[in-house]
Design a protein around this motif. Structure first.
Motif, PDB file in Angstrom:
ATOM      1  N   GLY A  48      45.734  75.484  21.914  1.00 27.72           N
ATOM      2  CA  GLY A  48      46.010  74.765  20.633  1.00 27.72           C
ATOM      3  C   GLY A  48      47.320  74.157  20.679  1.00 27.72           C
ATOM      4  N   ALA A  49      47.489  73.360  19.483  1.00 33.07           N
ATOM      5  CA  ALA A  49      49.081  72.766  19.128  1.00 33.07           C
ATOM      6  C   ALA A  49      50.300  73.886  19.202  1.00 33.07           C
ATOM      7  CB  ALA A  49      48.937  72.226  18.078  1.00 33.07           C
ATOM      8  N   ASP A  50      50.112  74.963  18.662  1.00 37.80           N
ATOM      9  CA  ASP A  50      50.919  75.859  18.716  1.00 37.80           C
ATOM     10  C   ASP A  50      51.333  76.722  19.868  1.00 37.80           C
ATOM     11  OD1 ASP A  50      48.492  76.956  17.863  1.00 37.80           O
ATOM     12  OD2 ASP A  50      49.240  78.603  16.419  1.00 37.80           O
ATOM     13  N   ALA A  51      50.425  76.602  20.894  1.00 45.01           N
ATOM     14  CA  ALA A  51      50.581  77.325  22.011  1.00 45.01           C
ATOM     15  C   ALA A  51      52.041  76.981  22.732  1.00 45.01           C
ATOM     16  CB  ALA A  51      49.404  77.108  23.120  1.00 45.01           C
ATOM     17  N   ILE A  52      52.687  75.987  22.652  1.00 44.24           N
ATOM     18  CA  ILE A  52      53.796  75.150  23.129  1.00 44.24           C
ATOM     19  C   ILE A  52      54.900  76.410  22.912  1.00 44.24           C
ATOM     20  CG2 ILE A  52      54.764  74.092  21.046  1.00 44.24           C
ATOM     21  CD1 ILE A  52      55.445  71.915  23.137  1.00 44.24           C
ATOM     22  N   TRP A  53      54.932  77.116  21.857  1.00 45.22           N
ATOM     23  CA  TRP A  53      55.929  78.184  21.794  1.00 45.22           C
ATOM     24  C   TRP A  53      55.275  79.695  22.054  1.00 45.22           C
ATOM     25  CZ3 TRP A  53      54.812  75.740  16.632  1.00 45.22           C
ATOM     26  CH2 TRP A  53      54.117  76.049  16.049  1.00 45.22           C
ATOM     27  N   GLY A  54      54.058  79.624  22.621  1.00 40.06           N
ATOM     28  CA  GLY A  54      53.571  81.124  22.804  1.00 40.06           C
ATOM     29  C   GLY A  54      54.341  81.994  23.728  1.00 40.06           C
ATOM     30  N   PRO A  55      54.589  81.229  24.874  1.00 46.85           N
ATOM     31  CA  PRO A  55      55.378  82.201  25.763  1.00 46.85           C
ATOM     32  C   PRO A  55      56.662  82.806  25.255  1.00 46.85           C
ATOM     33  CG  PRO A  55      54.727  80.238  26.950  1.00 46.85           C
ATOM     34  CD  PRO A  55      54.278  79.770  25.461  1.00 46.85           C
ATOM     35  N   SER A  56      57.230  82.013  24.609  1.00 47.92           N
ATOM     36  CA  SER A  56      58.696  82.401  24.006  1.00 47.92           C
ATOM     37  C   SER A  56      58.426  83.647  22.943  1.00 47.92           C
ATOM     38  CB  SER A  56      59.347  81.486  23.128  1.00 47.92           C
ATOM     39  OG  SER A  56      59.634  80.401  23.996  1.00 47.92           O
ATOM     40  N   CYS A  57      57.235  83.640  22.408  1.00 49.09           N
ATOM     41  CA  CYS A  57      56.806  84.586  21.402  1.00 49.09           C
ATOM     42  C   CYS A  57      56.702  85.807  22.132  1.00 49.09           C
ATOM     43  CB  CYS A  57      55.745  84.179  20.429  1.00 49.09           C
ATOM     44  SG  CYS A  57      56.052  82.928  19.348  1.00 49.09           S
ATOM     45  N   GLN A  58      55.934  85.814  23.279  1.00 48.34           N
ATOM     46  CA  GLN A  58      55.530  86.849  24.077  1.00 48.34           C
ATOM     47  C   GLN A  58      56.748  87.592  24.368  1.00 48.34           C
ATOM     48  OE1 GLN A  58      52.878  85.064  27.293  1.00 48.34           O
ATOM     49  NE2 GLN A  58      51.899  84.037  25.323  1.00 48.34           N
ATOM     50  N   TYR A  59      57.636  86.862  25.140  1.00 45.34           N
ATOM     51  CA  TYR A  59      59.057  87.439  25.439  1.00 45.34           C
ATOM     52  C   TYR A  59      59.664  88.146  24.596  1.00 45.34           C
ATOM     53  CZ  TYR A  59      58.608  85.643  30.356  1.00 45.34           C
ATOM     54  OH  TYR A  59      58.244  85.330  31.896  1.00 45.34           O
ATOM     55  N   SER A  60      59.936  87.329  23.362  1.00 49.03           N
ATOM     56  CA  SER A  60      60.484  88.216  22.418  1.00 49.03           C
ATOM     57  C   SER A  60      59.886  89.544  21.595  1.00 49.03           C
ATOM     58  CB  SER A  60      61.078  87.012  21.169  1.00 49.03           C
ATOM     59  OG  SER A  60      59.767  86.898  20.564  1.00 49.03           O
ATOM     60  N   ALA A  61      58.600  89.477  21.606  1.00 48.94           N
ATOM     61  CA  ALA A  61      57.851  90.672  21.195  1.00 48.94           C
ATOM     62  C   ALA A  61      58.188  91.949  22.109  1.00 48.94           C
ATOM     63  CB  ALA A  61      56.639  90.244  21.079  1.00 48.94           C
ATOM     64  N   VAL A  62      58.126  91.529  23.446  1.00 49.85           N
ATOM     65  CA  VAL A  62      58.467  92.645  24.352  1.00 49.85           C
ATOM     66  C   VAL A  62      59.672  93.229  24.112  1.00 49.85           C
ATOM     67  CG1 VAL A  62      58.508  93.107  26.863  1.00 49.85           C
ATOM     68  CG2 VAL A  62      56.601  91.840  26.137  1.00 49.85           C
ATOM     69  N   LEU A  63      60.710  92.339  24.277  1.00 52.37           N
ATOM     70  CA  LEU A  63      61.930  92.809  23.845  1.00 52.37           C
ATOM     71  C   LEU A  63      62.288  93.653  22.503  1.00 52.37           C
ATOM     72  CD1 LEU A  63      65.096  92.532  24.948  1.00 52.37           C
ATOM     73  CD2 LEU A  63      65.265  90.522  23.537  1.00 52.37           C
ATOM     74  N   ALA A  64      61.701  93.147  21.621  1.00 51.55           N
ATOM     75  CA  ALA A  64      61.570  93.785  20.263  1.00 51.55           C
ATOM     76  C   ALA A  64      61.076  95.140  20.445  1.00 51.55           C
ATOM     77  CB  ALA A  64      61.113  93.046  19.070  1.00 51.55           C
ATOM     78  N   ALA A  65      59.799  95.457  21.042  1.00 52.32           N
ATOM     79  CA  ALA A  65      59.178  96.537  21.076  1.00 52.32           C
ATOM     80  C   ALA A  65      60.107  97.705  22.191  1.00 52.32           C
ATOM     81  CB  ALA A  65      57.742  96.284  21.726  1.00 52.32           C
ATOM     82  N   ALA A  66      60.481  96.959  22.952  1.00 53.20           N
ATOM     83  CA  ALA A  66      61.243  97.961  23.923  1.00 53.20           C
ATOM     84  C   ALA A  66      62.685  98.332  23.432  1.00 53.20           C
ATOM     85  CB  ALA A  66      61.597  97.325  25.341  1.00 53.20           C
ATOM     86  N   GLU A  67      63.269  97.654  22.551  1.00 51.66           N
ATOM     87  CA  GLU A  67      64.438  98.229  21.814  1.00 51.66           C
ATOM     88  C   GLU A  67      64.049  99.152  20.687  1.00 51.66           C
ATOM     89  OE1 GLU A  67      67.131  93.828  22.134  1.00 51.66           O
ATOM     90  OE2 GLU A  67      66.212  94.525  20.551  1.00 51.66           O
ATOM     91  N   LEU A  68      62.888  98.984  20.154  1.00 51.02           N
ATOM     92  CA  LEU A  68      62.454  99.691  19.110  1.00 51.02           C
ATOM     93  C   LEU A  68      62.051 101.010  19.780  1.00 51.02           C
ATOM     94  CD1 LEU A  68      60.508  97.681  16.799  1.00 51.02           C
ATOM     95  CD2 LEU A  68      62.507  99.111  16.073  1.00 51.02           C
ATOM     96  N   ASN A  69      61.471 101.218  20.838  1.00 49.64           N
ATOM     97  CA  ASN A  69      61.208 102.275  21.565  1.00 49.64           C
ATOM     98  C   ASN A  69      62.401 103.112  22.351  1.00 49.64           C
ATOM     99  OD1 ASN A  69      58.547 102.139  21.143  1.00 49.64           O
ATOM    100  ND2 ASN A  69      58.023 101.119  23.117  1.00 49.64           N
ATOM    101  N   GLU A  70      63.365 102.160  22.529  1.00 51.95           N
ATOM    102  CA  GLU A  70      64.735 102.997  22.948  1.00 51.95           C
ATOM    103  C   GLU A  70      65.283 103.784  21.696  1.00 51.95           C
ATOM    104  OE1 GLU A  70      67.207  99.839  24.354  1.00 51.95           O
ATOM    105  OE2 GLU A  70      66.446  99.917  26.601  1.00 51.95           O
ATOM    106  N   ASN A  71      65.121 103.542  20.537  1.00 49.19           N
ATOM    107  CA  ASN A  71      65.664 104.274  19.309  1.00 49.19           C
ATOM    108  C   ASN A  71      64.570 105.006  18.703  1.00 49.19           C
ATOM    109  OD1 ASN A  71      68.368 103.147  19.026  1.00 49.19           O
ATOM    110  ND2 ASN A  71      67.302 101.277  19.617  1.00 49.19           N
ATOM    111  N   GLY A  72      63.585 105.456  19.255  1.00 51.43           N
ATOM    112  CA  GLY A  72      62.522 106.401  18.987  1.00 51.43           C
ATOM    113  C   GLY A  72      61.193 105.607  18.336  1.00 51.43           C
ATOM    114  N   GLY A  73      61.099 104.592  18.888  1.00 50.38           N
ATOM    115  CA  GLY A  73      59.687 103.710  18.350  1.00 50.38           C
ATOM    116  C   GLY A  73      59.623 103.561  16.731  1.00 50.38           C
TER     117      GLY A  73
END
Length: 384
Positions: A48-73
Motif C-alpha cells: 500500500g501507499a505507506d509501505a514506502i517507509w516500512g523497511p525503515s520502520c522494521q530496522y528501527s524497531a529491531v534496534l530499539a528492541a535490541a537496545e532495550l534487551n541490553e538493559n534488561g528488556g
C-alpha cells in the motif's frame, strides 16, 4: 523473531530483516504471558501507499528492541518481536493483528500505519492488550484505549503555518489529501487556523488511496493559491508532486506537507522538489546530540546502506522506547495500570525528551525545506 542479546551486527542485517518480516507460524501458541520473553507485535506496512517507509520502520524497531534487551528488556523479560503487515485494508490488518494476539501470544502491539487502520484495530482489540500508536495523528483517541504518542495537528502545524502566513504573507491556501480520517481532521484544523489568522482556503480536495490525482493539477492551477497544503501519504505523494513540478507550478506555489519523509522525498526526485517544505517532529538532518547518537548506533548496527530514517520510522523506534518507559513506571502490563501511568510520563528518544501532558506527547516541531532529495531544517517551534 527474537532480538535477545546484543544490538544486531552489521553483517547480520539481511538475516535480521528476513526474520522480522516473516510471520511466526506454528509451534508457538499463546502460552503463559507472565513467563519467558515478552512478545511485541509490530504492525508496519508491507504493502500500500505507506509501505514506502516500512523497511525503515522494521530496522528501527529491531534496534530499539535490541537496545532495550541490553538493559534488561521490559519488566525483566527479553523482548521478542513478532511482525504483521499493517498495509492494505483495515479489516485485513485487524485479522493479522488478531492472529498476533490470539495465536502467537503477543503481549502488546506497536503500530506505525494509517489512522484508518488504527480506528478499526481499536474497535476490534481495545482492552485486549496494550496498543501503542506511534506516528503523527489527528488527535482525540482517548476513547479508543490506545497509547497515541505522535504529533497532533496543533503541535505539528501551528508554527509552520504561522511562519508562511507571517513571513511569506501567504494568505491563499489550497488543501489536498487522501480521503480518510487523518487528512480530513487535519484539514479541518488548518482551515480554522488559516481563517482565524486572516487567510482563506480557496480549495479542499480529497482523493481515495490508489486513485489518480492528475485532475487536481488543473484545479490547483486555476485557483492559484500561495500555498498548497498536502496531506497525501506515502507513495501517493510521488506521482502528484512530479506532475505538479512538471507543470511548472513549483516555481510560484509553495508546497507544505505533513507526511513527506525522507524515503518519499527521494522517490519524488530532486528535480521535483523546488519550494517543497515539510513540517514534522523529526528529520534525519536534526543536529542534536540525541539524534547524532541514534544515527550512529543505527549505522553501526546496519551499515550505511540501511534504509534512511524519517519521522515515521523514528516513531517506530520511539514507540518501543516509550513502551519500555511506560511499563517501567507502571511496573505492570495491566492495561488499566498502564493507563494510569501514561499522564506525565517522560521518555527519551532521538527527538530528545518527551513528556505526556493532558494526554498528548509534547515536543518541538521542525520546518524543513527540500534541498534536492534531502531536508534542510530551517527552524523549530516549541509546543510545550
Amino acid at each position: 523473531m527474537s532480538t535477545r542479546g546484543r544490538t544486531p551486527a552489521r553483517r547480520s542485517t539481511g538475516s535480521l530483516l528476513d526474520t522480522l518480516i516473516s510471520q511466526r507460524r506454528g509451534g508457538q501458541g499463546s502460552g503463559p504471558r507472565n513467563r519467558g520473553p515478552i512478545r511485541i507485535g509490530l504492525l508496519v506496512p508491507f504493502q500500500g501507499a505507506d509501505a514506502i517507509w516500512g523497511p525503515s520502520c522494521q530496522y528501527s524497531a529491531v534496534l530499539a528492541a535490541a537496545e532495550l534487551n541490553e538493559n534488561g528488556g521490559i519488566l525483566g523479560r527479553q523482548i521478542e518481536l513478532l511482525a504483521a503487515d499493517a498495509g492494505g485494508s483495515p479489516q485485513a490488518v485487524v485479522e493479522r493483528a488478531r492472529d498476533l494476539v490470539e495465536r502467537q501470544g503477543a503481549d502488546a502491539l506497536v503500530g506505525v500505519h494509517l489512522s484508518s487502520v488504527r480506528v478499526e484495530l481499536a474497535r476490534a482489540l481495545a482492552g485486549r492488550v496494550p496498543y501503542v500508536f506511534a506516528p503523527l495523528f489527528e488527535g482525540a483517541t482517548e476513547r479508543e484505549r490506545v497509547f497515541s504518542i505522535g504529533e497532533v495537528p496543533e503541535r505539528q502545524f501551528a508554527g509552520p503555518v504561522s511562519h508562511f502566513m507571517e513571513q511569506r504573507k501567504s494568505r491563499r491556501w489550497f488543501l489536498v489529501g487522501n480521503d480518510y480520517v487523518w487528512p480530513r481532521a487535519t484539514h479541518n484544523w488548518v482551515r480554522d487556523f488559516v481563517a482565524k489568522h486572516g487567510g482563506e482556503v480557496v480549495g479542499d480536495e480529497y482523493v481515495g488511496l490508489g486513485h489518480d490525482t492528475a485532475h487536481l493539477i488543473d484545479v490547483i492551477e486555476a485557483a492559484n493559491p500561495d500555498v498548497l497544503f498536502l496531506s497525501l501519504v506515502g507513495s501517493e505523494c510521488v506521482p502528484f508532486n512530479r506532475m505538479f513540478a512538471e507543470r511548472g507550478l513549483s516555481r510560484r506555489i509553495i508546497r507544505l506537507s505533513g507526511a513527506i519523509e525522507e524515503n518519499t522525498l527521494m522517490a519524488i526526485g530532486a528535480e521535483n522538489t523546488e519550494n517543497l517544505y515539510c513540517a514534522a517532529g523529526y528529520f534525519s538532518a536534526l543536529e542534536t546530540p540525541e539524534n547524532r547518537n541514534f544515527l550512529k548506533r543505527y549505522r553501526d548496527a546496519f551499515g550505511v546502506t540501511a534504509p534512511v530514517q524519517g519521522v515515521l520510522s523514528e516513531a517506530c523506534y520511539e514507540g518501543l522506547r516509550f513502551f519500555g518507559a511506560l511499563t517501567a513506571r507502571a511496573k505492570s502490563l495491566d492495561l488499566d495500570i498502564l493507563s494510569q501511568a501514561f499522564e506525565g510520563l517522560t521518555f527519551e528518544s532521538p527527538r530528545g525528551v518527551t513528556t505526556v501532558r493532558n494526554g498528548v506527547a509534547t515536543g518541538p516541531t521542525y520546518l524543513a525545506r527540500a534541498d534536492g532529495t534531502e531536508f534542510e531544517i530551517l527552524r523549530s517551534f516549541s509546543n510545550d
